[in-house]
Design a protein around this motif. Sequence first.
Motif, PDB file in Angstrom:
ATOM      1  N   PHE A 315       0.840  -1.187   0.000  1.00  0.00           N
ATOM      2  CA  PHE A 315       0.000   0.000   0.000  1.00  0.00           C
ATOM      3  C   PHE A 315       0.881   1.245   0.000  1.00  0.00           C
ATOM      4  CE2 PHE A 315      -2.342  -3.288   2.254  1.00  0.00           C
ATOM      5  CZ  PHE A 315      -3.625  -3.193   1.731  1.00  0.00           C
ATOM      6  N   GLU A 319      -2.444   5.136   2.529  1.00  0.00           N
ATOM      7  CA  GLU A 319      -3.516   4.140   2.532  1.00  0.00           C
ATOM      8  C   GLU A 319      -3.446   3.268   3.790  1.00  0.00           C
ATOM      9  OE1 GLU A 319      -4.372   2.873  -2.023  1.00  0.00           O
ATOM     10  OE2 GLU A 319      -2.352   2.337  -1.303  1.00  0.00           O
ATOM     11  N   LYS A 322      -6.572   1.607   5.298  1.00  0.00           N
ATOM     12  CA  LYS A 322      -7.015   0.449   4.521  1.00  0.00           C
ATOM     13  C   LYS A 322      -6.138  -0.759   4.845  1.00  0.00           C
ATOM     14  CE  LYS A 322      -7.686  -1.146  -0.246  1.00  0.00           C
ATOM     15  NZ  LYS A 322      -7.555  -0.773  -1.692  1.00  0.00           N
TER      16      LYS A 322
END
Length: 342
Positions: A315, A319, A322
Amino acid sequence: MKALVYEGVGQRAWKEKERPAIEQPTDAIVRVTHTTICGTDLHILKGDVPAVTPGRTLGHEGIGVIEEVGGAVSGLAVGDQVLISCITSCGHCDYCKPGMYAHCRDGGWILGHKIDGTQAEVVRIPHAANSLYRLPPGLEPAAALMLSDILPTGHEIGALNGEVSLGDTVAIVGAGPIGLAALLTSRFYSPGRIIMVDPDENRLAVARQLGATDTVSADPVETVMSLTDGEGVDVAMEAVGIPETFDTCQRILRPGGRLANIGVHGRSVELRLEELWIKNVTVRTGLVNTNTIPVLMRFLETGGIDAESLITHRFALDEIEKAYEVFSRAASEKAIKMLLTA
């Protein structure tokens, strides 16, 4: 700058935060280029580590580039690409001198715990000269990131505490990141057999790719004893941190065996001393010192460890929320280690 901030039990936020500055002449300021998420970070979010208070930046693993150094820092310079150790060590106290960096009187595990950590765009590293390691040219940062925590933990608290040696039969209970790191580093010592125990078939498949000779997903005590013709194993490593897996380890040891407890336990376990005393077994625990990082780094340089294979998800740093969601569903997402890149 932005950072992943703990805001209380079950709460976190990627938010603006004041950029860190030099506080002591032994500090360095590092721009984070790569970081990851540890199972310990999930424990913090569950409220299991009360020393972590709201407002703390999480994370204790990372690769970065030095942006500023204090006047007392030697051996490092602005622009150096460095590995950030999960353990901070002054290098000169009575614990650091014999290599017990985990118990440094002015350090130990403080990043993302007692001071702001590495899940941020910029981090302050105390005692930089003894807590940062310059990366050799050509060493892939994604692989080197595994040296921040899991590889030295698996090596020191698993392979070394378990005294793995030529021809041993080793059982590792728990095939998460730490258990797999223990598998990789145990292979340095040429055991005859490595049995990996975990209910997750995906993780067992990864373990086989990394060199496990046998895998066990159910009835671990009975199955391991059957695999060893009723003898048990020379070394049992606990890499989960719950009473059930510790119990498995103490029940599968042969006489003279060694139990290396790597997992972080939040509850008491039952020690079967009435069975263990007569078997001449050794039980060892530990918190990683990271004093084997230099030798492990040389293994990475020469291709002796396939560390990057532990990374399953990648990522961008922004991010990170997430990434936390994916990591918190590790079994269903088939996640082992997250790579977050700035």
